[in-house]
Design an enzyme around this catalytic site. Structure first.
Site, short mmCIF file in Angstrom:
data_model
loop_
_atom_site.label_atom_id
_atom_site.label_comp_id
_atom_site.label_asym_id
_atom_site.label_seq_id
_atom_site.Cartn_x
_atom_site.Cartn_y
_atom_site.Cartn_z
N GLU A 1 0.52 3.80 10.04
CA GLU A 1 -0.95 3.86 9.87
C GLU A 1 -1.54 4.98 10.71
OE1 GLU A 1 -3.12 0.34 9.17
OE2 GLU A 1 -1.37 -0.77 8.46
N GLY B 1 3.52 12.69 4.84
CA GLY B 1 3.36 11.57 5.78
C GLY B 1 2.02 11.72 6.48
N THR C 1 5.84 -0.82 3.23
CA THR C 1 5.98 -2.17 3.78
C THR C 1 5.82 -3.23 2.70
OG1 THR C 1 5.15 -1.44 5.92
CG2 THR C 1 5.05 -3.80 5.49
N PHE D 1 0.88 -1.18 0.00
CA PHE D 1 0.00 0.00 0.00
C PHE D 1 0.91 1.23 0.00
CE2 PHE D 1 -2.28 3.13 2.73
CZ PHE D 1 -3.54 3.18 2.14
N THR E 1 2.36 7.04 1.63
CA THR E 1 3.34 7.99 2.16
C THR E 1 4.37 8.39 1.09
OG1 THR E 1 3.08 6.93 4.31
CG2 THR E 1 5.03 8.31 4.02
N GLY F 1 19.05 -5.82 34.14
CA GLY F 1 20.13 -5.80 33.13
C GLY F 1 19.86 -6.78 32.01
C1 LIG Z 1 8.35 0.67 9.27
C2 LIG Z 1 7.35 1.57 8.58
C3 LIG Z 1 6.44 0.99 7.69
C4 LIG Z 1 5.55 1.81 6.99
N1 LIG Z 1 4.73 1.25 6.05
C5 LIG Z 1 3.99 2.06 5.24
C6 LIG Z 1 3.24 1.51 4.14
O1 LIG Z 1 3.20 0.30 3.93
N2 LIG Z 1 2.57 2.37 3.34
C7 LIG Z 1 2.59 3.73 3.53
O2 LIG Z 1 1.98 4.44 2.74
N3 LIG Z 1 3.28 4.28 4.56
C8 LIG Z 1 3.99 3.48 5.41
N4 LIG Z 1 4.71 4.02 6.45
C9 LIG Z 1 4.69 5.46 6.63
C10 LIG Z 1 3.97 5.88 7.91
O3 LIG Z 1 2.59 5.70 7.79
C11 LIG Z 1 4.39 7.34 8.21
O4 LIG Z 1 5.75 7.29 8.59
C12 LIG Z 1 3.53 7.98 9.27
O5 LIG Z 1 2.21 8.18 8.83
C13 LIG Z 1 4.10 9.33 9.73
O6 LIG Z 1 4.46 10.14 8.66
P1 LIG Z 1 5.93 10.79 8.63
O7 LIG Z 1 6.91 9.71 8.86
O8 LIG Z 1 6.05 11.58 7.39
O9 LIG Z 1 5.98 11.74 9.89
P2 LIG Z 1 5.48 13.26 9.96
O10 LIG Z 1 4.13 13.36 9.36
O11 LIG Z 1 6.55 14.13 9.41
O12 LIG Z 1 5.36 13.46 11.52
C14 LIG Z 1 6.46 13.79 12.35
C15 LIG Z 1 5.91 14.11 13.76
O13 LIG Z 1 5.05 15.26 13.67
C16 LIG Z 1 3.77 14.91 14.21
N5 LIG Z 1 2.72 15.61 13.49
C17 LIG Z 1 2.57 15.73 12.15
N6 LIG Z 1 1.45 16.43 11.87
C18 LIG Z 1 0.91 16.79 13.05
C19 LIG Z 1 -0.24 17.53 13.43
N7 LIG Z 1 -1.09 18.06 12.53
N8 LIG Z 1 -0.49 17.71 14.76
C20 LIG Z 1 0.33 17.16 15.69
N9 LIG Z 1 1.43 16.45 15.39
C21 LIG Z 1 1.71 16.26 14.09
C22 LIG Z 1 3.67 13.40 14.04
O14 LIG Z 1 2.72 12.83 14.94
C23 LIG Z 1 5.09 12.96 14.33
O15 LIG Z 1 5.27 12.90 15.73
C24 LIG Z 1 5.56 3.22 7.20
C25 LIG Z 1 6.45 3.77 8.12
C26 LIG Z 1 7.35 2.97 8.80
C27 LIG Z 1 8.31 3.61 9.75
#
Ligand SMILES: Cc1cc2nc3c(=O)[nH]c(=O)nc-3n(C[C@H](O)[C@H](O)[C@H](O)COP(=O)(O)OP(=O)(O)OC[C@H]3O[C@@H](n4cnc5c(N)ncnc54)[C@H](O)[C@@H]3O)c2cc1C
Length: 386
Positions: free
Chosen positions: A364, A130, A157, A122, A125, A341
């Site tokens: 998610e 994100g 993923t 899927f 991102t 530990g």
């Molecule tokens: C191991 C792994 C597997 C994944 N698998 C998939 C996948 O299969 N498909 C897919 O599409 N994506 C996938 N993702 C992406 C994942 O869904 C995103 O990393 C996640 O949604 C967060 O987006 P970001 O990393 O860009 O963080 P950001 O959006 O940049 O967020 C950074 C921080 O800011 C905070 N933040 C952002 N906006 C706000 C707001 N409006 N108010 C308050 N706080 C906020 C967030 O909570 C976070 O703490 C995966 C990620 C990982 C790490």
């Protein structure tokens, strides 16, 4: 909703045995090699795990949400990388097709996703999108009987293993938000689709993510999910509502495993002449963990039952995901603490779970995004759920 208690019990017993006899003994090897052995993947296929949620008419088991979460409670009793491998096929890798696909799309892809012959991913991102997924920039421009895709997807993923990608892309550049987004099914060998090298992650070794890049990637127009433009973001959100309940259930299962390990250790480890389980400060950590796991389990089951009843569970799925995953993080922390530990040492495995479960609070939809979803629902309706 449970359709047949006896059949479900049989399935849960089979999965519990598979977890105990095949997966738990393989945990350390999977973490060391970053790979799930092929014979275990073959057993997952034989057990029908790739098709848990895919309708029976397409070769799956067609589990209800309540049945599915009960499977994930069991699957959570081992490293989450195992569930990630087949769970993506049952969840975000297939559900856009199940929920909104055309009959032709369902017939073409679901049987192979259900059997595990095909791995689904899927791709929502992006490097610049994100939490604010509706700002995605990947474009899909109609040219004759194709759409031409350009853009980069991040942290996807199962991308290294996937044969089919559900890709959200912008078909209407004039619309900046969700309305201009459509969802496509893109086959792995489509020219112009590139998968980057696997990312190096904090935990969940054995489960892989990677970038997926589209460069003038021509996708047949019949692969537009549901056959209508502008519906892709709505489809993605429906998939995620379901996915969040599944992640919450997995978090409950893993928390149960960590508490079980911590309880065993607390009863065996002696200090000051008696088992550490007899110290009330250790008991507090055990008791708080048990109470929180119970609360999360009830929340997940309630959300699942409501979804089975056809309710909109946007609020309940967000509550379940937020509470269960945050709870799981607290239980992981206490489980390490109870191990002292030894909790910091790879040999005992608990530090591995501590790293593995950190992801639950991020993907998610982060905890903060779940909080926004919950608050938005409250404010919009003007009433609370309870
Ligand atoms: C191991 C792994 C597997 C994944 N698998 C998939 C996948 O299969 N498909 C897919 O599409 N994506 C996938 N993702 C992406 C994942 O869904 C995103 O990393 C996640 O949604 C967060 O987006 P970001 O990393 O860009 O963080 P950001 O959006 O940049 O967020 C950074 C921080 O800011 C905070 N933040 C952002 N906006 C706000 C707001 N409006 N108010 C308050 N706080 C906020 C967030 O909570 C976070 O703490 C995966 C990620 C990982 C790490």
């Amino acid at each position: 909703m449970i359709r047949d208690e006896e059949t479900l019990t049989l399935l849960l017993d089979t999965i519990a045995r598979f977890v105990r006899e095949r997966l738990v003994p393989a945990e350390a090897e999977v973490a060391r090699t970053d790979r799930i052995p092929e014979e275990i993947v073959a057993e997952m296929r034989r057990l029908g795990l790739f098709g848990l949620t895919i309708p029976e008419e397409y070769g799956g088991m067609g589990l209800t949400m309540e049945e599915e979460v009960r499977v994930y409670f069991e699957m959570g009793h081992t490293s989450p990388a195992f569930r990630s491998y087949f769970g993506t096929n049952c969840g975000i890798g297939s559900q856009a097709i199940v929920i909104d696909g055309t009959p032709e799309q369902k017939a073409r892809y679901l049987p192979r996703l259900a059997s595990g012959e095909l791995i689904g991913s899927f791709a929502l991102t992006e490097p610049g999108a994100g939490s604010d997924a509706a700002s995605l920039r990947t474009t899909a421009v109609r040219e004759g009987d194709c759409y031409v895709l350009n853009g980069t997807k991040r942290f996807i993923t199962n991308a290294p293993e996937a044969g089919i990608f559900t890709v959200m892309a912008r078909t209407d550049p004039a619309k900046k938000g969700a309305d201009g987004i459509s969802a496509f099914l893109v086959e792995r060998d489509t020219p112009g689709l590139w998968v980057g090298p696997p990312d190096v992650k904090m935990g969940q070794r054995g489960a892989h993510t990677a970038d997926v890049v589209f460069e003038n990637c021509r996708v047949p127009a019949e692969n537009l999910i549901g056959g209508r433009e502008g519906q892709g973001f709505k489809t993605a959100m429906k998939v995620l509502d379901k996915g969040r309940i599944a992640i919450a259930a997995t978090a409950v299962g893993v928390a149960e495993r960590m508490l079980q390990d911590a309880l065993r250790y607390a009863c065996e480890r002696e200090q000051f002449g008696k088992p550490i389980a007899e110290f009330q400060l250790v008991q507090t950590m055990l008791a708080d963990s048990q109470a929180e796991i119970y609360a999360a389990r009830c929340t997940v089951l309630d959300a699942a039952r409501l979804r089975d009843a056809g309710e909109n569970v946007n609020l309940q799925a967000a509550c379940a995901k937020m509470f269960a995953t945050e709870m799981c993080g607290r239980v992981a922390d206490r489980a390490v603490q109870i191990h002292g530990g030894a909790g910091y040492m790879a040999e005992y495995g608990i530090e591995r779970f501590y790293r593995d479960v950190r992801l639950f609070r991020i993907y998610e939809g982060t905890t903060q995004i779940q909080q926004l979803v919950i608050a938005r629902n409250l404010i919009r309706s003007g009433k609370i759920y309870g």
